[in-house]
Design a protein around this motif. Structure first.
Motif, PDB file in Angstrom:
ATOM      1  N   THR A  81      40.569  31.516  47.246  1.00 25.04           N
ATOM      2  CA  THR A  81      39.760  31.777  46.052  1.00 25.04           C
ATOM      3  C   THR A  81      39.354  33.244  45.970  1.00 25.04           C
ATOM      4  O   THR A  81      39.475  33.881  44.922  1.00 25.04           O
ATOM      5  N   ASP A  82      38.878  33.779  47.114  1.00 28.36           N
ATOM      6  CA  ASP A  82      38.466  35.190  47.149  1.00 28.36           C
ATOM      7  C   ASP A  82      39.596  36.098  46.700  1.00 28.36           C
ATOM      8  O   ASP A  82      39.400  37.015  45.892  1.00 28.36           O
ATOM      9  N   ASN A 107      40.408  35.788  42.992  1.00 29.70           N
ATOM     10  CA  ASN A 107      39.408  36.504  42.205  1.00 29.70           C
ATOM     11  C   ASN A 107      39.653  38.000  42.252  1.00 29.70           C
ATOM     12  O   ASN A 107      39.572  38.693  41.238  1.00 29.70           O
TER      13      ASN A 107
END
Lengths: 128, 324
Positions: free
Chosen positions: B208-209, B212
């Motif tokens: 996810t990081d 993003n």
């Protein structure tokens, strides 16, 4: 290259040896535990090492070393000096040297003596 | 192999893919001796067939285990693989402990895989000085794919991108702030992002990081129409490896069809030219100008000369001595 062959899980000594050779300015490739003679011999040829050191504390030296020497001959690696380390009976040491193992360094060998022994082997072999 | 074979005599056996010749030729390249340059030049003429893939990432991100998985996947497709695995040299003794093979042992008895460890020997940037000659030798020996595993990198060791066709950046969960730490440099060079160790429960966080971060930046699209993918993998279970291999092949297709491959080949050639010139100069300085270097250093220490001015003096002396 420093290798552990077969069912021998004792690698404290081999790591200390690797470290002291590193500190003497050498490149040391460590294979990790539980390798086969085939893996070790082929890896030594691919890496074109000067010296292949095999540490054995399991008593399998009379099986492992002849096999590795044979494999190195088959794979155009016979100019690689094979060195043994660990714990083994004196009569095995002389027999292994007769077979073509260049040097056996038993327990209690001081680190500096190991370094000097490696340098001597490369010097005696000459350029290649 | 017998004693003291001249490097030129190894060229033909290298081209035939003979293992011991390939190994010895790489040793010559690492030595940097003048008398192997002619052989390396001959080998260079036979390069250009292999797909050269760089694998970089922070220490402990799982690069070596991933390389092992990739090799197996390539072998399943009957493609041969050469690997150059780089580890750091000690800045004090010059020695090294090269441990990348520990995770690659199962590959070694496969004649279609050749693995060579290399120490950086003072080179910065994540590669060793002889890495690219090593790639040439493996390429000329007929390996279909050549993988370069860089040292574990920090923020700025991005030389690999100037040396390969396809760059993989490997991230792993549990390294937390490391992602933040590298995002300005290393993460930008990826053609393919890989998140390793996805068998771990905290891996989704890393994925996810990264997603993003990619979305925030200038996007994940490169000029030649390639969308930088992010591929979660596990070297334990093998998850994601087929997808990764497909992405690597897809990237080569995109490079080829867009003409970007030629651009990259040119960039690699130019970088190597400049690096070689740099190396030659540095060697000549160190060999022949010890005295001048010491004198100029003294003057700098005494506050009488500025580094830039001292360097100009050194270069001027060097040039005047070179004049016929």
């Amino acid at each position: 290259m420093i290798a552990k062959v077969g069912l021998d899980g004792h690698d404290r000594g081999v790591k200390i040896v690797a470290r002291c050779l590193r500190d003497a300015g050498m490149d040391v490739i460590y294979t990790g535990l539980h390798r086969t003679p085939e893996e070790v011999a082929l890896a030594a040829v691919q890496e074109d090492v000067d010296i292949l050191g095999i540490s054995i504390l399991s008593g399998a030296q009379m099986t492992v070393f002849p096999r590795v020497l044979d494999l190195l001959r088959d794979r155009h690696g016979s100019d690689i000096a094979v060195v043994g380390g660990g714990v083994m009976p004196d009569e095995d040491v002389s027999e292994l040297k007769r077979m073509g193992v260049s040097e056996i360094l038993l327990q209690d060998t001081p680190p500096q003596a190991i370094v000097e022994s490696m340098r001597r082997l490369v010097r005696e072999r000459g350029p290649r | 192999m017998g004693r003291a074979i001249p490097p030129l005599a190894l060229v033909q056996p290298v081209l035939e893919g003979r293992l011991s010749a390939v190994a010895r030729m790489i040793t010559h390249a690492e030595s940097g001796e003048e008398d192997c340059q002619e052989a390396l030049a001959e080998i260079y003429r036979h390069t250009g067939k292999a797909h050269v893939v760089g694998i970089t990432g922070v220490p402990g991100s799982g690069k070596s285990a991933l390389v092992t998985r990739l090799c197996k996947a390539l072998r399943a497709g009957e493609r041969s693989v050469g690997v150059i695995a780089i580890d750091p040299s000690s800045p004090f003794s010059g020695g090294s402990i090269l441990g990348d093979r520990i995770r690659m042992n199962e590959l070694v008895t496969d004649p279609g895989v050749f693995i060579r460890s290399m120490a950086t020997r003072g080179a910065l940037g994540g590669l060793a000085r002889a890495s690219l000659s090593g790639v040439d030798i493996l390429d000329a020996a007929g390996y279909d794919v050549v993988l370069i595993e860089t040292v574990g990198v920090g923020q700025d060791e991005i030389d690999v991108v100037q040396a390969v066709h396809t760059t993989l950046v490997v991230s792993a969960p549990g390294l937390g702030d490391d992602i933040q730490a590298i995002k300005a440099g290393v993460l930008e060079i990826a053609d393919i992002h890989v998140v390793g160790k996805c068998d771990r429960s905290d891996a989704h966080r890393t994925v996810t990081d990264l997603k993003n971060m990619l979305a925030m930046g200038h996007g994940n699209s490169q000029g030649y129409g390639w969308q930088v993918p992010l591929i979660p993998t596990s070297s334990v279970s093998g998850e994601g490896i087929p997808e990764l291999l497909a992405a690597i092949d897809g990237h080569l297709d995109a490079l080829t069809s867009s003409g970007e491959l030629e651009q990259r080949r040119r960039r690699i050639a130019q970088t190597r030219l400049l690096k070689s010139a740099e190396n030659i100069l540095r060697d000549q300085f160190q060999r022949h100008h010890d005295r001048q270097i010491a004198e100029l250093t003294d003057r700098m220490m005494a506050g009488r000369t500025h580094p830039h001015a001292a360097a100009q003096i050194l270069l001027n002396q060097f040039r005047s001595e070179r004049k016929p």
